[in-house]
Scaffold this motif. Structure first.
Motif, PDB file in Angstrom:
ATOM      1  N   VAL A  69     -34.511  12.461  42.217  1.00  0.00           N
ATOM      2  CA  VAL A  69     -35.137  13.486  41.380  1.00  0.00           C
ATOM      3  C   VAL A  69     -36.404  12.956  40.714  1.00  0.00           C
ATOM      4  CG1 VAL A  69     -34.811  15.056  39.433  1.00  0.00           C
ATOM      5  CG2 VAL A  69     -32.861  14.497  40.931  1.00  0.00           C
ATOM      6  N   ASP A  70     -37.533  13.597  40.992  1.00  0.00           N
ATOM      7  CA  ASP A  70     -38.799  13.277  40.330  1.00  0.00           C
ATOM      8  C   ASP A  70     -38.885  14.073  39.029  1.00  0.00           C
ATOM      9  OD1 ASP A  70     -41.273  12.226  39.860  1.00  0.00           O
ATOM     10  OD2 ASP A  70     -42.335  13.422  41.366  1.00  0.00           O
ATOM     11  N   THR A  71     -39.588  13.526  38.028  1.00  0.00           N
ATOM     12  CA  THR A  71     -39.762  14.225  36.752  1.00  0.00           C
ATOM     13  C   THR A  71     -41.179  14.029  36.245  1.00  0.00           C
ATOM     14  OG1 THR A  71     -39.072  12.312  35.414  1.00  0.00           O
ATOM     15  CG2 THR A  71     -37.347  13.871  36.089  1.00  0.00           C
ATOM     16  N   ALA A  72     -41.560  14.856  35.265  1.00  0.00           N
ATOM     17  CA  ALA A  72     -42.862  14.708  34.612  1.00  0.00           C
ATOM     18  C   ALA A  72     -42.800  13.543  33.629  1.00  0.00           C
ATOM     19  CB  ALA A  72     -43.240  15.998  33.894  1.00  0.00           C
ATOM     20  N   GLY A  73     -43.963  13.064  33.227  1.00  0.00           N
ATOM     21  CA  GLY A  73     -43.991  11.923  32.298  1.00  0.00           C
ATOM     22  C   GLY A  73     -45.051  12.056  31.233  1.00  0.00           C
ATOM     23  N   ALA A 108     -35.908  16.138  44.917  1.00  0.00           N
ATOM     24  CA  ALA A 108     -36.086  17.280  44.024  1.00  0.00           C
ATOM     25  C   ALA A 108     -37.384  17.115  43.260  1.00  0.00           C
ATOM     26  CB  ALA A 108     -34.911  17.391  43.052  1.00  0.00           C
ATOM     27  N   ALA A 109     -38.270  18.112  43.368  1.00  0.00           N
ATOM     28  CA  ALA A 109     -39.596  18.058  42.735  1.00  0.00           C
ATOM     29  C   ALA A 109     -39.496  18.567  41.293  1.00  0.00           C
ATOM     30  CB  ALA A 109     -40.596  18.884  43.540  1.00  0.00           C
ATOM     31  N   GLY A 110     -39.021  17.693  40.398  1.00  0.00           N
ATOM     32  CA  GLY A 110     -38.815  18.078  39.008  1.00  0.00           C
ATOM     33  C   GLY A 110     -40.050  18.043  38.137  1.00  0.00           C
ATOM     34  N   ASP A 111     -41.173  17.542  38.673  1.00  0.00           N
ATOM     35  CA  ASP A 111     -42.440  17.600  37.921  1.00  0.00           C
ATOM     36  C   ASP A 111     -43.146  18.888  38.322  1.00  0.00           C
ATOM     37  OD1 ASP A 111     -44.813  17.318  36.616  1.00  0.00           O
ATOM     38  OD2 ASP A 111     -45.332  15.369  37.476  1.00  0.00           O
ATOM     39  N   THR A 112     -42.797  19.978  37.651  1.00  0.00           N
ATOM     40  CA  THR A 112     -43.331  21.300  38.018  1.00  0.00           C
ATOM     41  C   THR A 112     -44.623  21.632  37.278  1.00  0.00           C
ATOM     42  OG1 THR A 112     -42.013  22.388  36.303  1.00  0.00           O
ATOM     43  CG2 THR A 112     -41.008  22.160  38.478  1.00  0.00           C
ATOM     44  N   PHE A 113     -45.071  20.720  36.415  1.00  0.00           N
ATOM     45  CA  PHE A 113     -46.258  20.996  35.609  1.00  0.00           C
ATOM     46  C   PHE A 113     -47.542  20.587  36.304  1.00  0.00           C
ATOM     47  CE2 PHE A 113     -42.726  20.870  32.721  1.00  0.00           C
ATOM     48  CZ  PHE A 113     -42.974  21.941  31.879  1.00  0.00           C
ATOM     49  N   LEU A 131     -21.910  13.137  46.164  1.00  0.00           N
ATOM     50  CA  LEU A 131     -23.359  13.002  45.988  1.00  0.00           C
ATOM     51  C   LEU A 131     -23.721  11.958  44.937  1.00  0.00           C
ATOM     52  CD1 LEU A 131     -26.190  14.199  46.729  1.00  0.00           C
ATOM     53  CD2 LEU A 131     -25.830  15.838  44.842  1.00  0.00           C
ATOM     54  N   THR A 132     -24.681  11.107  45.280  1.00  0.00           N
ATOM     55  CA  THR A 132     -25.293  10.154  44.343  1.00  0.00           C
ATOM     56  C   THR A 132     -26.636  10.714  43.887  1.00  0.00           C
ATOM     57  OG1 THR A 132     -24.240   8.183  45.269  1.00  0.00           O
ATOM     58  CG2 THR A 132     -26.337   7.864  44.123  1.00  0.00           C
ATOM     59  N   VAL A 133     -26.905  10.657  42.577  1.00  0.00           N
ATOM     60  CA  VAL A 133     -28.164  11.168  42.032  1.00  0.00           C
ATOM     61  C   VAL A 133     -28.889  10.058  41.284  1.00  0.00           C
ATOM     62  CG1 VAL A 133     -29.267  12.893  40.563  1.00  0.00           C
ATOM     63  CG2 VAL A 133     -27.123  13.453  41.754  1.00  0.00           C
ATOM     64  N   PHE A 134     -30.146   9.804  41.681  1.00  0.00           N
ATOM     65  CA  PHE A 134     -31.033   8.900  40.953  1.00  0.00           C
ATOM     66  C   PHE A 134     -32.109   9.742  40.285  1.00  0.00           C
ATOM     67  CE2 PHE A 134     -30.437   4.942  43.898  1.00  0.00           C
ATOM     68  CZ  PHE A 134     -29.111   4.858  43.496  1.00  0.00           C
ATOM     69  N   LEU A 135     -32.265   9.573  38.977  1.00  0.00           N
ATOM     70  CA  LEU A 135     -33.287  10.288  38.210  1.00  0.00           C
ATOM     71  C   LEU A 135     -34.426   9.318  37.916  1.00  0.00           C
ATOM     72  CD1 LEU A 135     -34.011  12.922  36.653  1.00  0.00           C
ATOM     73  CD2 LEU A 135     -32.834  11.928  34.672  1.00  0.00           C
ATOM     74  N   PHE A 136     -35.652   9.695  38.323  1.00  0.00           N
ATOM     75  CA  PHE A 136     -36.814   8.829  38.137  1.00  0.00           C
ATOM     76  C   PHE A 136     -37.677   9.347  36.994  1.00  0.00           C
ATOM     77  CE2 PHE A 136     -35.389   7.854  42.329  1.00  0.00           C
ATOM     78  CZ  PHE A 136     -35.745   6.533  42.550  1.00  0.00           C
ATOM     79  N   VAL A 137     -38.023   8.443  36.066  1.00  0.00           N
ATOM     80  CA  VAL A 137     -38.894   8.793  34.949  1.00  0.00           C
ATOM     81  C   VAL A 137     -40.074   7.824  34.932  1.00  0.00           C
ATOM     82  CG1 VAL A 137     -36.968   9.736  33.618  1.00  0.00           C
ATOM     83  CG2 VAL A 137     -37.632   7.346  33.280  1.00  0.00           C
ATOM     84  N   GLY A 138     -41.135   8.222  34.226  1.00  0.00           N
ATOM     85  CA  GLY A 138     -42.333   7.378  34.147  1.00  0.00           C
ATOM     86  C   GLY A 138     -43.579   8.237  34.065  1.00  0.00           C
ATOM     87  N   VAL A 139     -44.657   7.669  33.542  1.00  0.00           N
ATOM     88  CA  VAL A 139     -45.892   8.434  33.367  1.00  0.00           C
ATOM     89  C   VAL A 139     -46.560   8.664  34.722  1.00  0.00           C
ATOM     90  CG1 VAL A 139     -46.244   7.542  31.034  1.00  0.00           C
ATOM     91  CG2 VAL A 139     -47.317   6.373  32.961  1.00  0.00           C
ATOM     92  N   ASN A 140     -47.530   9.562  34.726  1.00  0.00           N
ATOM     93  CA  ASN A 140     -48.257   9.860  35.955  1.00  0.00           C
ATOM     94  C   ASN A 140     -49.068   8.642  36.402  1.00  0.00           C
ATOM     95  OD1 ASN A 140     -47.316  12.474  35.624  1.00  0.00           O
ATOM     96  ND2 ASN A 140     -49.162  13.158  34.562  1.00  0.00           N
ATOM     97  N   GLY A 141     -49.131   8.442  37.708  1.00  0.00           N
ATOM     98  CA  GLY A 141     -50.002   7.409  38.263  1.00  0.00           C
ATOM     99  C   GLY A 141     -49.395   6.027  38.402  1.00  0.00           C
ATOM    100  N   THR A 186     -45.940  17.960  42.998  1.00  0.00           N
ATOM    101  CA  THR A 186     -45.035  18.613  43.945  1.00  0.00           C
ATOM    102  C   THR A 186     -45.534  18.448  45.372  1.00  0.00           C
ATOM    103  OG1 THR A 186     -44.321  20.246  42.308  1.00  0.00           O
ATOM    104  CG2 THR A 186     -44.005  20.814  44.626  1.00  0.00           C
ATOM    105  N   GLU A 187     -46.826  18.656  45.557  1.00  0.00           N
ATOM    106  CA  GLU A 187     -47.398  18.538  46.906  1.00  0.00           C
ATOM    107  C   GLU A 187     -47.250  17.119  47.442  1.00  0.00           C
ATOM    108  OE1 GLU A 187     -48.201  21.047  48.688  1.00  0.00           O
ATOM    109  OE2 GLU A 187     -47.869  22.413  47.006  1.00  0.00           O
ATOM    110  N   GLN A 188     -47.422  16.143  46.558  1.00  0.00           N
ATOM    111  CA  GLN A 188     -47.285  14.751  46.994  1.00  0.00           C
ATOM    112  C   GLN A 188     -45.856  14.456  47.435  1.00  0.00           C
ATOM    113  OE1 GLN A 188     -48.128  11.837  43.942  1.00  0.00           O
ATOM    114  NE2 GLN A 188     -48.191  10.128  45.384  1.00  0.00           N
ATOM    115  N   LEU A 189     -44.889  14.985  46.694  1.00  0.00           N
ATOM    116  CA  LEU A 189     -43.492  14.760  47.057  1.00  0.00           C
ATOM    117  C   LEU A 189     -43.152  15.471  48.364  1.00  0.00           C
ATOM    118  CD1 LEU A 189     -41.097  13.212  45.698  1.00  0.00           C
ATOM    119  CD2 LEU A 189     -40.234  15.459  45.010  1.00  0.00           C
TER     120      LEU A 189
END
Length: 335
Positions: A213-217, A159-164, A125-135, A169-172
Motif C-alpha cells: 500500500v502506497d500513501t501520501a507523505g 494499492a495507490a493510496g496517494d490519491t492527492f 493476505l499479508t499487507v505492507f503499508l509504506f509511508v514517507g515524504v514525496n521523492g 498514482t500514474e507512477q504506481l
C-alpha cells in the motif's frame, strides 16, 4: 566473534576469495560513503599532534559531518577520552582504529534484539503499508519489492493510496505494468482509505498473497497526515486483524540528517516497524544508518544499493559494516 574482530580479519586479507553476491552489492553500494568517511578521518589527522580537548572537539565535528548523528558523535568522543586514559593511546593509527572500533561496537550493541526481518501472515493476505515524504523512492521501492515477490511465485497487488497527486498514482500504475501485478486505484482526490478498502476486498476475494500500500507523505500538515494514516491502518486491521504486518518508512539516504528528522516525525504520527533506506549507493552519507540505529532504535529492513531491479536488498548489518569501513582500518599503517 564480534563485528570488530571480523572487520580486522577482513582488513588483514582473511576474507574469502569468493565474495557473496550480497557482499559485493554492499561493498560497491557503500563505496562513496567509505571514501568520504576515509577522507574525513584523513582531514582530522592531517594536523594531528596530540589527543587533547581540541582533538575531541574536531572529532565530534568530523563524525557529525559524516552523518552518524549528534548523539553518536558525542558518545564516541566521550568513550575515546576514557580509552585514551585507560590504554594511554597516543599514535595516529591507534586513535584511528579506536574510533572505528567504538563506532562498530556501539552499532552492534544498539542492534541487539533488533527485529530486522519482514513479517508475513501465517495464512491469508499479508499487507505492507509504506509511508514517507514525496521523492524518497517510496513508489520505486514498492515496485521493486513487488517484482521480488512476483519472482518468488507470490500473487501481488498494489494499492495507490496517494490519491492527492495524480503523478503518484500514474507512477504506481506504470510499475504495476512493468512487473506485471494488479494495481487498485481510485479517482483523483478520493479518500485513500476507500482505495485501500477496495484493494483489500479484491485481494481477499481473488486470493492474493501480498498487498503493498502506497500513501501520501505531506509532513507540512502532520495532523491531517496522522489522521489519514490512522484511518488507513484502522481499515486494514478491521478487515484483517493481524495486518498490517509491516509499516515501512522510506527514507532517502542522500538527505543525511534530514532523513533522521523525517524518521522522528513519522515515528510520532504512526507505528513504524522498520526503515527502507533508498539511494544508499548514490550518497556519501551511509553513516546515517548508524544514526538511525543508535538514536531512533528503528530497524533498517531494506536498503537500495543500485538502480537495477534486484538492487533492493534485505538489510544485513555485518555486510553493511564491512562495506562502510573496509580499507579504513589497517593495523600495518605507519603513523
Amino acid at each position: 566473534m564480534g563485528f570488530f574482530d571480523k572487520l580486522k580479519r577482513a582488513f588483514n586479507g582473511e576474507k574469502k576469495e569468493q565474495q557473496s553476491e550480497d557482499s559485493e552489492k554492499y561493498n560497491k553500494g557503500l563505496e562513496k560513503s567509505r571514501k568520504t568517511f576515509g577522507e574525513k578521518l584523513n582531514e582530522l589527522f592531517a594536523n594531528f599532534r596530540t589527543v587533547d580537548e581540541d582533538f575531541f572537539d574536531d572529532l565530534e565535528e568530523t563524525l557529525i559531518e559524516a552523518d552518524v548523528g549528534f548523539d553518536t558523535a558525542v558518545k564516541i568522543s566521550d568513550e575515546l577520552k576514557q580509552e585514551v586514559k585507560l590504554k594511554n593511546v597516543k599514535s595516529k593509527s591507534e586513535v584511528s582504529q579506536t574510533i572505528i572500533e567504538k563506532l562498530v561496537n556501539l552499532y552492534e550493541i544498539e542492534g541487539e534484539n533488533e527485529d530486522k526481518e519482514l513479517h508475513f501472515s501465517e495464512k491469508g493476505l499479508t499487507v505492507f503499508l509504506f509511508v514517507g515524504v514525496n521523492g524518497v523512492g517510496k513508489t520505486t521501492t514498492i515496485g521493486k519489492l513487488a517484482h521480488r515477490y512476483r519472482q518468488e511465485g507470490k500473487k501481488v497487488m498494489l494499492a495507490a493510496g496517494d490519491t492527492f497527486r495524480a503523478g503518484a498514482t500514474e507512477q504506481l500504475v506504470e510499475w504495476g505494468r512493468r512487473v506485471d501485478v494488479t494495481v487498485v486505484r481510485g479517482p483523483e482526490k478520493s479518500d485513500p482509505a476507500s482505495v485501500v478498502f477496495d484493494a483489500i476486498k479484491k485481494a481477499k476475494e481473488d486470493s492474493y498473497d501480498v498487498l503493498l500500500v502506497d500513501t501520501a507523505g505531506r509532513l507540512q500538515n502532520k495532523v491531517n497526515l496522522m489522521n489519514e494514516l490512522a484511518k488507513i491502518s484502522r481499515i486494514i486491521t478491521r478487515e484483517i486483524p493481524d495486518a498490517p504486518q509491516e509499516i515501512l518508512l522510506t527514507l532517502d539516504a542522500t538527505t543525511g540528517q534530514n532523513a533522521l528528522t523525517q524518521a522522528k516525525q513519522f515515528r510520532d504520527v504512526t507505528q513504524v516497524t522498520g526503515i527502507v533506506l533508498t539511494k544508499l549507493d548514490g550518497t556519501a552519507r551511509g553513516g546515517i544508518v548508524l544514526a538511525i540505529r543508535n538514536e531512533l532504535h528503528l530497524p533498517v529492513k531494506l536498503v537500495g544499493l543500485g538502480e537495477q531491479m534486484d538492487d533492493l536488498r534485505d538489510f544485513k548489518p555485518e555486510e553493511f559494516v564491512l562495506g562502510l569501513f573496509e580499507g579504513l582500518l589497517d593495523e600495518k599503517k605507519e603513523d
